[in-house]
Design a protein around this motif. Structure first.
Motif, PDB file in Angstrom:
ATOM      1  N   ASP A  25      -9.411   1.724  -2.359  1.00  0.00           N
ATOM      2  CA  ASP A  25      -7.959   1.564  -2.408  1.00  0.00           C
ATOM      3  C   ASP A  25      -7.599   0.237  -3.064  1.00  0.00           C
ATOM      4  N   ALA A  44      -8.067   0.336  -6.746  1.00  0.00           N
ATOM      5  CA  ALA A  44      -7.034   1.153  -7.389  1.00  0.00           C
ATOM      6  C   ALA A  44      -5.700   0.406  -7.444  1.00  0.00           C
ATOM      7  N   TRP A  98      -3.615  -0.718 -10.706  1.00  0.00           N
ATOM      8  CA  TRP A  98      -2.199  -0.340 -10.822  1.00  0.00           C
ATOM      9  C   TRP A  98      -1.329  -1.555 -11.152  1.00  0.00           C
ATOM     10  N   ARG A 156      -7.234   2.948   6.904  1.00  0.00           N
ATOM     11  CA  ARG A 156      -7.763   2.726   5.564  1.00  0.00           C
ATOM     12  C   ARG A 156      -8.231   1.281   5.390  1.00  0.00           C
ATOM     13  N   TRP A 188       2.332   1.730  -3.459  1.00  0.00           N
ATOM     14  CA  TRP A 188       1.298   2.252  -4.360  1.00  0.00           C
ATOM     15  C   TRP A 188       1.020   3.730  -4.086  1.00  0.00           C
ATOM     16  N   THR A 189       0.932   4.092  -2.817  1.00  0.00           N
ATOM     17  CA  THR A 189       0.666   5.485  -2.445  1.00  0.00           C
ATOM     18  C   THR A 189       1.766   6.408  -2.953  1.00  0.00           C
ATOM     19  N   TRP A 192       0.834  -1.210   0.000  1.00  0.00           N
ATOM     20  CA  TRP A 192       0.000   0.000   0.000  1.00  0.00           C
ATOM     21  C   TRP A 192       0.863   1.251   0.000  1.00  0.00           C
ATOM     22  N   THR A 252       1.601   6.616  -6.919  1.00  0.00           N
ATOM     23  CA  THR A 252       0.420   7.133  -7.618  1.00  0.00           C
ATOM     24  C   THR A 252      -0.203   8.369  -6.984  1.00  0.00           C
ATOM     25  N   GLN A 253       0.165   8.667  -5.719  1.00  0.00           N
ATOM     26  CA  GLN A 253      -0.518   9.777  -5.056  1.00  0.00           C
ATOM     27  C   GLN A 253       0.447  10.825  -4.509  1.00  0.00           C
ATOM     28  N   THR A 254       1.157  10.495  -3.460  1.00  0.00           N
ATOM     29  CA  THR A 254       2.010  11.482  -2.803  1.00  0.00           C
ATOM     30  C   THR A 254       3.132  10.791  -2.055  1.00  0.00           C
ATOM     31  N   ASP A 255       4.231  11.519  -1.847  1.00  0.00           N
ATOM     32  CA  ASP A 255       5.315  10.965  -1.041  1.00  0.00           C
ATOM     33  C   ASP A 255       5.279  11.498   0.389  1.00  0.00           C
TER      34      ASP A 255
END
Length: 390
Positions: free
Chosen positions: A371, A374, A378, A362, A238-239, A235, A242-245
């Protein structure tokens, strides 16, 4: 020792039934009474554990000013063994048998001679053990944090940590519970009033195909959902991709994360084996992506964490949440004493646990299916992603 300088490697144990309000001289006196080396290990098959003052292999000095730092006691435990290696014992036995069987017509020792040879080897083992030449010393650094009710063991969980735990439980009349991904998740669930949801969690199916009810490396003696550590690393990967560091944890502080240097993956059903990738950023390599697309899960990864201006470089083991090779990165001008060092150990663990708590929130929340969907998309091969997008 490592908790006060250098890189850090440790497993954690929850301390229960310690009733004292703080550490005092009485506790250090107990350590001194059971210091390493006070009991001789002369027998052939003997293991003895004793306390160390924390400075070196033979340190038997315990003092409040030296050992009690920032509401924690820093000390060591030494495991002394005096065992004749099996290869040497076998060689002695073969030599005895050859000598006894030499005069037999068949050249083969009789049953009586075999028994005689074994007895001769046992006697030799006792004599050789008494000389001390096979004695080995194995020291471990420990930090017992009173306020956090936590014991940090400077090594990996196993036989050695078991010996150390037995000594501490016997001398201080406490109970130690190994901390793992599953026990951290369960403790969080109780605090967050999500225990019912956590109790229903089973391994997620991240790729197409039949779901698996457990993982091949699961501890059969534990009911804790340690597989959540593997899912957390996936997770997190993936985060970051695809989203933010930068991830906000429960106390509203932000943690910047990068996965780095090493990545170990394994098939959860034990079919396609293990894979270890070493690179500056292993998750960026195509073989890493191919591994998780084929169903492998992360078991260990290096990471860099930055929180409130403090940076930690470490390797995290997914199921045990054991930390190894952790470095505390400071500015050259920063003054850093023993109190600060222990506070940094706490911050490191709070940061890792805080990220995991965010995942647990989550994982047990109403939006987990989003999640999961997604992540599945991915991980899907490129043509399949196009179909799903259409």
């Amino acid at each position: 020792m490592p908790f006060l300088s250098g890189s850090l490697s440790f497993e954690r144990f929850r301390v229960e039934k310690f009733d004292s309000a703080s550490f005092d001289q009485e506790h250090l006196d107990l350590m001194h009474q059971h210091a390493a080396g006070k009991v001789e290990t002369d027998s052939a098959e003997n293991v003895h554990t004793g306390f160390l003052g924390g400075a070196h292999l033979f340190d038997q000095d315990f003092d409040l000013e030296k050992n009690v730092i920032n509401d924690a006691v820093h000390f060591g435990i030494r495991i002394d063994t005096n065992q004749i290696p099996a290869a040497i014992k076998n060689a002695w036995l073969q030599m005895e048998l050859a000598g006894l069987g030499r005069d037999n017509p068949s050249g083969v020792p009789t049953k009586t001679q075999r028994k005689e040879a074994k007895e001769a080897v046992e006697q030799r083992c006792e004599v050789e053990a008494a000389t001390g030449k096979y004695r080995k010393f194995q020291p471990f650094s420990l930090l017992w944090d009173h306020g956090y009710e936590m014991l940090y063991f400077g090594g990996s969980a196993g036989t050695a940590s078991g010996h150390c735990a037995d000594l501490l439980e016997r001398i201080f009349e406490i109970e130690l519970r190994h901390v793992s991904a599953g026990t951290i998740a369960q403790a969080w669930a109780i605090e967050a009033d999500r225990y019912a949801e956590m109790d229903e969690v089973v391994p997620a199916a991240f790729i197409a195909g039949p779901s698996h009810g457990s993982v091949a490396w699961a501890n059969e003696h534990s009911q804790a959902p340690d597989f959540l550590g593997n899912e957390f690393l996936l997770w997190l990967w993936w985060t970051l991709e695809t989203q933010t560091d930068t991830i906000t944890i429960a106390d509203d502080t932000e943690v910047t994360v990068m996965l780095s240097k090493t990545l170990s993956l394994e098939c959860p059903v034990g079919e396609s084996g293990k894979e270890t990738i070493t690179a500056e950023s292993p998750v960026k390599l195509p073989e890493a992506m191919q591994a998780i697309q084929h169903g492998k899960l992360p078991r260990k990864t290096g990471m860099i964490l930055v929180r409130d201006g403090q940076q930690f470089d470490l390797t995290l083991q997914a199921e045990s949440f054991g930390i190894s090779g952790a470095k505390i990165i400071l500015d050259e001008d920063t003054e850093f004493d023993a109190d600060d060092r222990i506070e940094a150990v706490r911050t490191l663990c709070d940061t890792v646990d805080g990220l995991f708590h965010t995942f647990c929130d989550r994982r047990t929340g109403a939006d987990w299916h989003k999640d999961l969907s997604a992540i599945q998309n991915w991980l899907a091969p490129v043509p399949q992603r196009a179909v799903q997008a259409a």
